[in-house]
Design an enzyme around this catalytic site. Structure first.
Site, short mmCIF file in Angstrom:
data_model
loop_
_atom_site.label_atom_id
_atom_site.label_comp_id
_atom_site.label_asym_id
_atom_site.label_seq_id
_atom_site.Cartn_x
_atom_site.Cartn_y
_atom_site.Cartn_z
N GLY A 25 0.79 -1.11 0.28
CA GLY A 25 0.35 -0.44 -0.32
C GLY A 25 0.64 1.61 -0.27
N ASN A 26 1.94 1.49 1.43
CA ASN A 26 2.72 2.42 0.19
C ASN A 26 3.64 3.00 -0.04
OD1 ASN A 26 4.82 0.82 1.44
ND2 ASN A 26 6.33 1.75 2.27
N LYS A 145 -13.86 -9.96 5.71
CA LYS A 145 -12.67 -8.86 4.93
C LYS A 145 -13.23 -7.54 5.03
CE LYS A 145 -9.27 -6.82 3.65
NZ LYS A 145 -7.98 -6.51 3.98
N LYS A 229 -3.24 -9.65 -1.73
CA LYS A 229 -2.35 -9.39 -3.14
C LYS A 229 -1.03 -10.35 -2.56
CE LYS A 229 1.31 -6.88 -1.81
NZ LYS A 229 0.75 -6.25 -0.37
N LYS A 291 1.93 -12.77 3.81
CA LYS A 291 3.27 -12.11 3.10
C LYS A 291 4.59 -13.95 2.85
CE LYS A 291 3.71 -7.37 3.60
NZ LYS A 291 2.40 -7.19 3.00
P1 ADP Z 1 1.25 -4.14 2.75
O1 ADP Z 1 0.29 -3.33 2.27
O2 ADP Z 1 2.88 -3.71 1.77
O3 ADP Z 1 0.65 -5.31 2.39
P2 ADP Z 1 1.02 -4.56 5.23
O4 ADP Z 1 0.50 -3.86 6.56
O5 ADP Z 1 -0.14 -5.49 4.97
O6 ADP Z 1 1.23 -3.79 4.21
O7 ADP Z 1 1.85 -6.01 6.25
C1 ADP Z 1 3.39 -5.05 6.24
C2 ADP Z 1 3.04 -4.20 8.07
O8 ADP Z 1 3.26 -6.47 8.80
C3 ADP Z 1 4.84 -3.62 8.89
O9 ADP Z 1 4.05 -2.50 8.90
C4 ADP Z 1 4.40 -4.09 10.46
O10 ADP Z 1 3.76 -3.88 11.00
C5 ADP Z 1 3.50 -5.95 9.69
N1 ADP Z 1 4.55 -6.97 10.97
C6 ADP Z 1 3.71 -7.88 11.44
N2 ADP Z 1 4.05 -8.92 11.98
C7 ADP Z 1 5.39 -8.78 11.26
C8 ADP Z 1 6.58 -9.16 11.97
N3 ADP Z 1 7.47 -10.56 12.02
N4 ADP Z 1 7.38 -8.95 10.91
C9 ADP Z 1 7.54 -7.72 10.34
N5 ADP Z 1 6.05 -6.79 10.10
C10 ADP Z 1 5.08 -7.51 11.14
MG MG Z 2 -1.73 -6.00 3.52
#
Ligand code: ADP
Ligand code: MG
Length: 329
Positions: A25-26, A145, A229, A291
């Site tokens: 998203g960022n 969701k 995604k 992820k």
């Molecule tokens: P995106 O839009 O890139 O999919 P998300 O917010 O869905 O972003 O996922 C990224 C977030 O996952 C990070 O900002 C962090 O806060 C979170 N996160 C949760 N668990 C972990 C972890 N074990 N290590 C790193 N980040 C984590």
């Molecule tokens: Mg995400």
């Protein structure tokens, strides 16, 4: 499987590795921004600068996928506010609209960046992508969701009664529609995406996790759902025979004991280690968990390596100097 053909050739220089890049998203909208077109275009341009560097290194071919949360949220809001003057579209059509919106920005930014570098010959194309899901996926039984605007309790009840929406109270902030988040089964447009890649195009596909569709009597039909995604990106990476699946988010590395005094950044994980950490609950649902799950799937379906890192570390991570890399052993 056709994926092997793509890995080996189809006119592709053997030394160039195919990377599927999943943008978080960022990459398109920063926290706190309102989401004006100018703001989004500026972010996308910075993101595309990183992507262009990968291509210019001469070492990689890329396929790009991206999230669409804030964009589809705004489209749903526009539909809601304007519903009495212009016919609102179903959620899956809003998803298609967001693929066009974001695809356009990435397509134009990359094209302009390449033009500046004298590489106007590199074609960039967005493919409106349908992702097949299983109508019997458990996710449809218990939708989780939240999507779209907040409603009052009465409005939520009306939407439930009249449109059959599943609605839920969201942490005291009001009522929201909830939809299923089914597992992606197949990138329906995979063949045309492969052909574009083989023709040296940069392809933007499966945006927002793709437009969810089910197969019905030999036809496709859109369904209101949201596919993760990163999981859809993994399907795409496997389907086009990518060597590398790179997830670019807002943290530079995956962490154990995230946000605790014992927090530890990971440079590498094997699939076995990733599975163990996953089972131990180190990765938050809805953010890092999908992820890591997508990375595990990618390696298990024959991919060489998966990388999870931030946008600014993308090229360093490809060189093995940053991020978290997941490999078989
Ligand atoms: P995106 O839009 O890139 O999919 P998300 O917010 O869905 O972003 O996922 C990224 C977030 O996952 C990070 O900002 C962090 O806060 C979170 N996160 C949760 N668990 C972990 C972890 N074990 N290590 C790193 N980040 C984590
Ligand atoms: Mg995400």
């Amino acid at each position: 499987m056709g994926t092997q053909d793509v890995r080996k050739g189809d006119g592709m220089p053997a030394e160039k590795k195919l990377v599927v890049v999943a943008l978080g998203g960022n990459a398109i909208l920063q926290p706190g921004q309102r989401g004006t077109f100018e703001e989004q275009m500026k972010n996308v341009h910075l993101t595309c600068d990183q992507l262009a560097q990968m291509v210019e290194s001469g070492k990689y071919k890329i396929v790009v996928t991206h999230g669409n949360g804030p964009q589809v949220g705004n489209i749903l809001l526009q539909n809601e506010v304007g519903k009495d003057v212009a016919a609102p579209m179903p959620l899956y059509v809003c998803g298609a609209e967001s693929q066009g919106l974001i695809g356009y920005m990435i397509q134009q930014s990359l094209t302009n960046l390449f033009a500046d570098k004298g590489r106007g010959d590199i074609p960039v194309a967005t493919v409106v992508t349908q992702v097949v899901v299983d109508a019997k996926d458990d996710a449809f039984v218990h939708p989780t969701k939240p999507v779209g605007p907040f409603y009052s309790a009465e409005e939520a009840k009306r939407l439930h009664d009249e449109k059959g929406y599943d609605v839920k109270e969201d942490a005291g902030r009001g009522w929201r529609r909830v939809v299923a988040s089914p597992d992606p089964v197949e990138i329906f447009e995979k063949e045309i995406i492969r052909q574009l890649v083989a023709a040296r195009s940069i392809v933007i596909a499966s945006g927002g996790g793709g437009i969810p569709v089910v197969r019905e009597n030999g036809h496709l039909r859109g369904v209101d759902a949201v596919i993760d995604k990163d999981l859809a990106g993994e399907r795409l990476a496997a389907d086009v025979g990518a060597s590398i699946f790179m997830i670019l988010t807002d943290v530079s590395q995956v962490k154990l004991n995230y946000k605790t005094p014992q927090e530890k950044s990971l440079d590498r994980m094997t699939v076995a280690e990733a599975r163990k950490y996953h089972a131990e609950g180190h990765f938050a649902k809805g953010s890092m968990e999908p992820k890591v799950r997508a990375a595990i799937r990618f390696i298990e379906s024959g991919g060489e390596r998966a990388i999870i890192t931030s946008l600014d570390k993308a090229t360093a991570a490809l060189d093995g100097k940053a991020g978290t890399t997941i490999t078989k052993e």
